[in-house]
Design a protein around this motif. Structure first.
Motif, PDB file in Angstrom:
ATOM      1  N   ALA A   1      -1.005 -11.786 -12.983  1.00 37.71           N
ATOM      2  CA  ALA A   1      -1.956 -11.408 -11.951  1.00 37.71           C
ATOM      3  C   ALA A   1      -1.257 -11.563 -10.611  1.00 37.71           C
ATOM      4  N   PHE A   2      -1.705 -10.807  -9.631  1.00 36.90           N
ATOM      5  CA  PHE A   2      -1.124 -10.918  -8.288  1.00 36.90           C
ATOM      6  C   PHE A   2      -1.932 -11.885  -7.439  1.00 36.90           C
ATOM      7  N   THR A   3      -1.239 -12.537  -6.521  1.00 38.53           N
ATOM      8  CA  THR A   3      -1.954 -13.318  -5.510  1.00 38.53           C
ATOM      9  C   THR A   3      -1.475 -12.917  -4.126  1.00 38.53           C
ATOM     10  N   THR A   4      -2.408 -12.987  -3.178  1.00 42.24           N
ATOM     11  CA  THR A   4      -2.034 -12.730  -1.782  1.00 42.24           C
ATOM     12  C   THR A   4      -1.505 -14.004  -1.135  1.00 42.24           C
ATOM     13  N   ASN A   5      -1.602 -15.107  -1.864  1.00 42.59           N
ATOM     14  CA  ASN A   5      -1.118 -16.382  -1.327  1.00 42.59           C
ATOM     15  C   ASN A   5       0.331 -16.238  -0.900  1.00 42.59           C
ATOM     16  N   GLY A   6       0.626 -16.602   0.321  1.00 39.78           N
ATOM     17  CA  GLY A   6       1.999 -16.491   0.821  1.00 39.78           C
ATOM     18  C   GLY A   6       2.207 -15.282   1.716  1.00 39.78           C
TER      19      GLY A   6
END
Lengths: 432, 1028
Positions: free
Chosen positions: B353-358
């Motif tokens: 899954a992708f995260t926008t964290n960062g």
């Protein structure tokens, strides 16, 4: 020629309790060392050669068969190697005795721009470390203050002395600048840190501060008798009028380039780069501006992850190929107790393309020239000081380095040291 | 400097001002919708009449992307309340429904952010012990529950919704065990309504975060603490709760069945976390930092689902060649290869899954995603990684992630395909609540207008781009000068003011109005300087020049499409694309230092096969050695060269990640260097180049009882597990003297402060270990019925390691200097019944050589170090020679990455200092350390049957001239001096190629960052913390 040939034997000093062996008295009897391979220091060698000296001064260097004069004492060095005394630049011998005992530490003054502090003053002739360095063939050293942007004024000493007056070969010859590091050091290469903007800003300030200081010093030097004496500026005078050399400690290409151009612009008469990891990358500039290099300790790791593991070992060759004059240093961790490994730095240079005589030159004649004492030291030549040593084997290899005689200004110095004495004590304990 | 820069900035608008204006607009638009759709929390009182009607909403004629792989054209979605009632091409529109025509628009499921801190306040500063019955170490905060902490953060939620996110799984990212995370809908309601799954995850990391406890200070300490906490939790469940109360252990037990998210700091940490999961029968969802591709096979083999960042590394500014010098090749390659991370994981069959964290700006996710697609990621997988995958990872598949009946009405309305560069998110619907992101019709106000101010008609020109319009006015005659006007456009509302003196007013003229007719007509009211009002209008005479879309997108896209280099193992100049294989080879005519009874053999052949030494002898008949093989065995002409066994460094700190000391406690036997092996450390390669094949990676010397050692071979290019010597016995580091009594660190009050105290630490620890072993043995001996009836003794990783020492299965390497402390430990060992395997450093060993011999201790020492601290004042370089003479097994070690690659020279110094025979000197770095490490049955000599760990030297190996020409480990050539030259050329070309690409990317408008140099610092015994 009188036949009073002495066999070479290990001499154990009697006074076990003494802090260090007694310094040797001035040369009395004239001495001829004959039969060994004489390494002149300038690249020449004489197999079955000889070196003669009296009153501390060499009066013969050449093949044994050519010796004409008579000497009181003849040392038979057959099968052995004779070398000029090795010269250790950029050293802190005698400024610190035990790293982690603060009271024994005299290497770094507080402040920022402190050219006026002088290594001559604090050098401890009675350090227990010095005799261990001497007994591997290192007989002269440039004692250099550490720390600060301008760390102070260095002093060249010989390593067998009763007191500081006795030790000094050349006082106050160099001003040492630690050039502002070109990169903010954040993290280390196994794990990254973040960008350290503050450090980058500080660097600009550091450069400005240095520039302003040099400008003031230059202006001050323009007047022979200043209205008000300023210790800092006074100590800088020699840089502009000659007589003092600027030693800039810098490793990265950008730092070296900046430093050399800066010194030029400021009218500094003579500049030497100390460290010089990247010096080969800016060789044209150094050659063009007649700048010499005191190379970093060769026995070190590459400074960048992607550099050839051998790069530190090959630096001497890279400089030689580019026509840069250099000598070898031992600056860094354990620099005092490790200074006895100076000959092995040259051994490594020799193995990595430089060849044995050029490697020797980098810790003798070229070191003397860069430090400005080559009129008296650095090679075996008539008229020069009789500062030399005899090793039973190749002194540049730890396997064979075995110094059996050493002379400073013709004086037969003791090769004893505290470590040898402890060795003997315990050999005795174990009934050897 | 500072002042000058500030002054220079004054004239320019602050960059965040415009952004703030835009954000305000979004929020106000969203608020406008709330009134219509507000649903009250069911059990809370309402101020005023209840909103009872849930008017069905019908979204029609849209292209409905119901799932990543299924699209319905011209379809309808029927919504009521917060759920979808029906989706399809033939949905019957109920009476009383609100119908919205979405012709030409795309409808997507709302995106799911799986790794977020949204709405979770930071942990309050804890100076004192926290209240309540909690775990002793505050890095274990398992009793933290995001659902109890969630505080809506409308600003941040709006940022996420603006990109189409409708759901987030949030956690408090603080500590090693971080407690549970909850899933929240970004619908902007009360937490009670928006928390849609209170226990969505349990979360972990290797970072202790804000915990004020000193322990752990290293990565290995973090790992040990987490393992101990997990064992404690088992004990707690099995009866430990009867002995003490611990909310965190209880919570850990309760949460281990949840999806477990582990925040890993790079590929090495991912594998470390996976190893813990394996130990405890758990499965972690590994949150990586985008470099998983660097050890992809190993990571995929763990079977862990991944969360990977949408953030990509910026290019470096490499225009200055001096700057470019400082960029590591690994960083250059990572910049180029990071966009392919997702595609590689997908191709390898991994789930992510992708995260926008960062991400610095959430909106960057789209440009980055497009770059990933250009690097081979297919769009359906990309969309799935934003929707269905995160939904199913957290058991939200019946809530969100698709457009289907019964699921939440989490929807995104866009102008184009989500990944289209021209796409715009128009609306985001979260749990049935509509948020307008971009008003659909955006009037273009640019152009030249006739501005009718009643008293006069002026020319008005509007230029710029959305969010950054500027305007000017002049008299109608073309030769007059323009006067700047300040224009603000919010939605259809425009306000404009300018200095009126040139146009017959006494001061500023201020106008407010509305934009109509796609921007062509404006009208409204204005105020003159004298305060009187008037009606005004503006009619466009000429359309404005649309500023050309910057070419950068196209130029950059073509750069992103250029071919990339390969993954190197590891990612530096000495990495390889292919890890070498074991060779069958015969060395001909070497001088062989056998280290066996045969001594040094001139003109001898050595044949290796299958990782072992097969034969040693003159003129080997290879055909006879391989009677069944027809293949000719390759030969290496070693004439004039020396062949030896590989150097073994008994005391090393190379290849260790984030801390060699867990010096925060006097005894830390539970920490293991084996947990933190860094196989990518360049020093491993440097050591290989110096003929080293095996090292003992030791814990530092900051505490009397340090951590467990790791024994590795330098199998360069492999992962940490691939370096391990599998059947090596266990070792542990002890230490004595100045370091452990903290002599050289100010202000410590940790016991011990004297050598007297050091002794007592050992007595205390081993008495505890004895009792522990007895308790464990007692429990193990109980009948099953009795076992069930009693509380099992707690498994203690520290005491377990110490008990192994007592049992003789773990060996001590003890850092030591002065004779008194050496005798002390020997006495402690005698009285408690254990053996000290090795005294390391042991610089005064020569004073107690006979005692060391009598106790069968190995001595591992430096060749010539001394005087760096007071306790080494009596160190002498003759130490090794004296010990050797007295019959002690002596090793020369490095404790230093630099010396570690010249150990042959260090051994040679024993010839100079004390007259050791060359063959014996050589054994001090080969056979003797093999003996000290209990590996001499496999290593340390060149004899048939032993591991083919061999070095071919071009000269006498103890000579300063000797260079390792080839280094074999297990018959595999991991170093070859001649091949290094080719590799150097390859690395140089690779560097040049990527630098050229970076320069082009900067030209094309890519963001760049300043180069920074990483300091080549090394670990030593006394280095504290996670960084040297």
């Amino acid at each position: 020629m009188r036949n009073a040939t002495l066999p070479i034997a290990f001499l154990l000093a009697a006074a076990v309790a003494a802090q260090r062996p007694s310094p040797a008295p001035p040369q009395g009897r004239s001495i001829l060392v004959k039969g060994g391979t004489v390494h002149v220091g300038d690249g020449k060698t004489y197999d079955d050669g000889a070196v003669g000296f009296r009153n501390g001064i060499i009066d013969f260097v050449g093949y044994e068969y050519a010796v004409k004069a008579v000497y009181d004492t003849v040392i038979d060095a057959k099968g052995m190697q004779v070398y000029p005394g090795l010269i250790l630049p950029d050293a802190t011998l005698g400024l610190v005795e035990i790293d982690l005992v603060r009271a024994t530490n005299d290497e770094a003054e507080t402040g920022g721009l402190e050219p006026e502090v002088r290594a001559c003053t604090a050098y401890n002739t009675d350090s227990k470390i010095t005799p261990t360095v001497r007994s591997n063939g290192v007989l002269l050293a440039q004692i250099t203050p550490r720390g600060n942007r301008i760390s102070g004024t260095s002093c060249i000493v010989q390593l067998d002395a009763w007191d500081n007056n006795d030790a000094v070969v050349k006082a106050d010859g160099g001003i040492h600048v630690n050039w502002p590091r070109a990169f903010a050091q954040t993290g280390w290469w196994a794990e990254q840190g973040g960008t350290d903007k503050v450090a980058a800003d500080q660097r600009t300030e550091q450069l400005q501060e240095l520039r302003a200081f040099f400008q003031r010093a230059k202006a001050y030097a323009g007047k022979t008798v200043p209205e008000k004496a300023d210790l800092r500026l006074e100590s800088m005078r020699g840089l502009f009028t000659g007589g003092k050399a600027l030693f800039v400690h810098a490793d990265a290409a950008r730092e070296i380039q900046e430093a050399v151009l800066f010194a030029r612009e400021m009218g500094v008469q003579r500049t030497v780069v100390v460290g010089g990891h990247d010096a080969w990358r800016v060789a044209d500039l150094l050659r063009d501006k007649n700048v010499d290099v005191i190379l970093q300790r060769l026995h070190s790791l590459p400074q960048r992850e992607d550099e050839d593991p051998d790069l530190p070992y090959r630096l001497p060759l890279l400089l030689k190929e580019r026509g840069i004059r250099f000598c070898l240093g031992y600056t860094g961790d354990m620099e005092r107790m490790g200074a006895r490994n100076l000959p092995f730095q040259a051994g490594t240079a020799s193995a990595y393309g430089l060849g044995p005589e050029d490697a020797l030159r980098a810790i003798t004649l070229d070191a003397a020239a860069i430090l400005g004492i080559d009129n008296r030291y650095g090679s075996l030549a008539p008229g020069k000081s009789a500062t030399l040593f005899i090793s039973t084997g190749d002194a540049l290899d730890m396997r064979t380095n075995n110094v059996v005689r050493a002379y400073i200004d013709g004086r037969t110095i003791s090769l004893d040291n505290r470590q040898k004495r402890l060795w003997k004590q315990y050999e005795e304990r174990y009934g050897k | 400097m500072q002042k000058i820069r500030n002054a220079a900035n004054k004239g320019r608008p602050r960059p965040d001002t415009l952004h703030a204006v835009r954000t305000r607009t979004l929020i106000s638009l969203a608020l406008a919708c709330w009134a219509v759709l507000a649903q009250a929390q069911r059990n809370a009182p309402v101020n005023g009449p209840h909103h009872r009607a849930e008017v069905p909403v019908v979204l029609t004629h849209a292209t409905v992307h119901v799932s990543p792989t299924e699209t319905l054209n011209d379809a309808t979605v029927l919504i009521q309340g917060e759920r979808i009632l029906e989706v399809g091409k033939r949905v019957r529109i109920p009476a009383g429904a609100e119908v919205r025509d979405l012709t030409g628009k795309h409808l997507w499921p709302g995106l799911v952010e799986p790794f977020s801190e949204l709405g979770i306040p930071a942990r309050p500063k804890q100076e004192q012990a926290s209240a309540g019955a909690h775990f002793w170490n505050r890095a274990i905060a398992a009793a933290t529950h995001a659902a109890e902490l969630y505080t809506p953060d409308e600003k941040r939620a709006a940022e996420l919704r603006a990109q189409g996110f409708t759901t987030a799984v949030v956690q408090r990212m603080d500590g090693i065990a971080r407690g549970t995370g909850c899933a929240v809908s970004l619908a902007g309601r009360t937490p009670a309504q928006d928390v849609i799954l209170p226990r969505a995850s349990a979360n972990f990391s290797f970072r202790k975060g804000s915990s004020p406890d000193a322990y752990p200070s290293s990565l290995m300490g973090s790992i040990a603490l987490l393992r101990q906490a997990l064992y404690d939790a088992r004990w707690y469940a099995a009866g430990g709760h009867k002995e003490q109360s611990d909310a965190d252990l209880q919570a850990l037990n309760d949460q281990l069945a949840l999806p477990l998210v582990f925040e890993a700091n790079g590929h090495q940490d991912m594998l470390r976390a996976a190893r813990i999961a394996q130990e405890f029968g758990l499965r972690f969802i590994l949150k990586g930092n985008g470099d998983a591709y660097q050890r992809l096979a190993d990571i995929l083999a763990t079977g862990s689902p991944l969360i990977i960042p949408l953030a990509l590394p910026d290019a470096y500014d490499v225009e200055d060649p001096f700057d470019a010098l400082e960029v590591k090749l690994g960083e250059l390659k990572h910049w180029e290869l990071a966009p392919s991370n997702a595609a590689r994981i997908a191709a390898g069959g991994g789930t992510f899954a992708f995260t926008t964290n960062g991400l610095k700006e959430t909106a960057e996710l789209w440009t980055n995603l497009r770059r990933m697609v250009r690097s081979g990621l297919d769009t359906a997988t990309a969309i799935a990684a934003l929707t269905t995958v995160p939904a199913s990872l957290f058991h939200l598949e019946n809530e969100t992630g698709r457009i289907a009946a019964g699921l939440r009405a989490d929807l995104v309305i866009t102008t184009n395909h989500l990944l289209d560069a021209d796409n715009k998110v128009l609306e985001t619907w979260a749990s049935g609540r509509r948020f307008i992101v971009n008003p659909e019709v955006t009037e273009d106000p640019r152009g030249t207008f006739d501005l009718n101010l009643k008293s006069t008609v002026l020319k008005l020109r509007v230029e710029g781009k959305a969010g950054d319009y500027h305007a000017k006015v002049r008299k109608p005659s073309a030769d007059t000068t323009w006067v700047k006007a300040v224009i603000t456009i919010e939605g259809p509302v425009v306000s404009l003011w300018f200095e009126g003196k040139k146009f017959g007013f006494d001061g500023p003229v201020r106008l407010n109005g509305v934009i109509h007719d796609r921007g062509a007509i404006w009208d409204g009211q204005g105020q003159r300087p004298d305060g009187t009002w008037f009606a005004w209008s503006a009619i466009r005479q000429k359309n404005g020049q649309r500023p050309k879309e910057p070419k950068q997108t196209a130029a950059l896209d073509s750069i992103w499409s250029l071919p990339s280099g390969e993954v190197w193992y590891p990612m530096n100049a000495f990495g390889t694309t292919q890890i070498p294989d074991t060779e069958t080879v015969v060395f001909r005519n070497a001088t062989v230092w056998t280290n066996g009874p045969q001594g040094i053999l001139p003109n001898t052949d050595v044949c290796i096969d299958k990782g072992r030494i097969l034969a040693v002898g003159p003129k080997l008949d290879v055909a006879a050695l391989f009677p069944r093989s027809k293949v000719k065995v390759p030969e290496i002409d070693a004439t004039g060269m020396h062949l030896t066994s590989g150097i073994i460094d008994e005391h090393s700190h190379i290849g260790i990640a984030r801390g060699v000391n867990e010096g925060t406690q006097a005894a830390t036997a539970e920490v293991r260097i084996g947990d933190v092996v860094n196989p990518d450390d360049i020093n491993l390669h440097n050591a290989l180049a110096g003929g080293v094949t095996t090292v003992q990676q030791l814990h530092g010397s900051a505490n009397p009882i340090g951590g467990q050692s790791s024994l590795i071979k330098l199998r360069w290019g492999r992962d940490a597990a691939g370096l391990r010597i599998n059947d090596a016995p266990g070792f542990i580091k002890f230490a004595l003297g100045e370091n452990v009594k903290r002599s050289n660190w100010g202000g410590s009050d940790r016991f011990p402060q004297t050598r007297m105290g050091v002794e007592q630490v050992f007595y205390d620890a081993f008495h505890r270990a004895k009792d522990y072993a007895a308790e464990q043995a007692h429990h193990a001996a109980l009948k099953p019925r009795e076992q069930a009836a009693s509380v099992p003794p707690r498994r203690d990783l520290e005491l377990e390691a110490l008990a192994e020492i007592l049992a003789g299965t773990r060996h001590i390497t003890c850092h030591s200097y002065v004779q008194s402390e050496i005798l002390m430990l020997l006495h402690v060992a005698d009285s408690l019944g254990f053996q000290v395997n090795t005294f390391t450093h042991v610089l005064e060993g020569y004073k107690v050589a006979r005692e060391l011999k009598a106790h069968r201790c190995n001595a591992s020492t430096f060749s010539d170090w001394w005087a760096y601290k007071f306790e080494v004042n009596d160190a002498i370089p003759y130490n090794a020679a004296i010990l050797q003479e007295q019959g002690v097994n002596v090793c020369i070690n490095s404790d230093d990455a630099e010396m570690g690659r010249r150990l042959n020279q260090e051994a040679a110094k024993t010839i100079k200092y004390g007259g050791v025979k060359p063959e014996d000197a050589w054994k001090m770095v080969t056979l003797n350390p093999a003996k000290a490490l209990h590996l001499d049955h496999r290593m340390g000599s060149v004899e048939p049957g032993k591991d083919a760990d061999l070095v071919l030297w071009d000269d006498h190996p103890l000579s300063i001239r000797a260079k390792a020409m080839m280094t074999f480990v297990d018959g595999t050539r991991y170093y070859d001096r001649r091949r290094e030259l080719d590799q150097d050329a390859v690395a140089t070309a690779e560097r040049a190629r990527i630098i050229a690409k970076m320069l082009a990317a900067k030209q094309a408008g890519a963001k760049v960052r300043k180069v920074e140099r990483q300091e080549p610092r090394q670990w030593h015994c006394d280095t504290m913390g996670e960084r040297p």
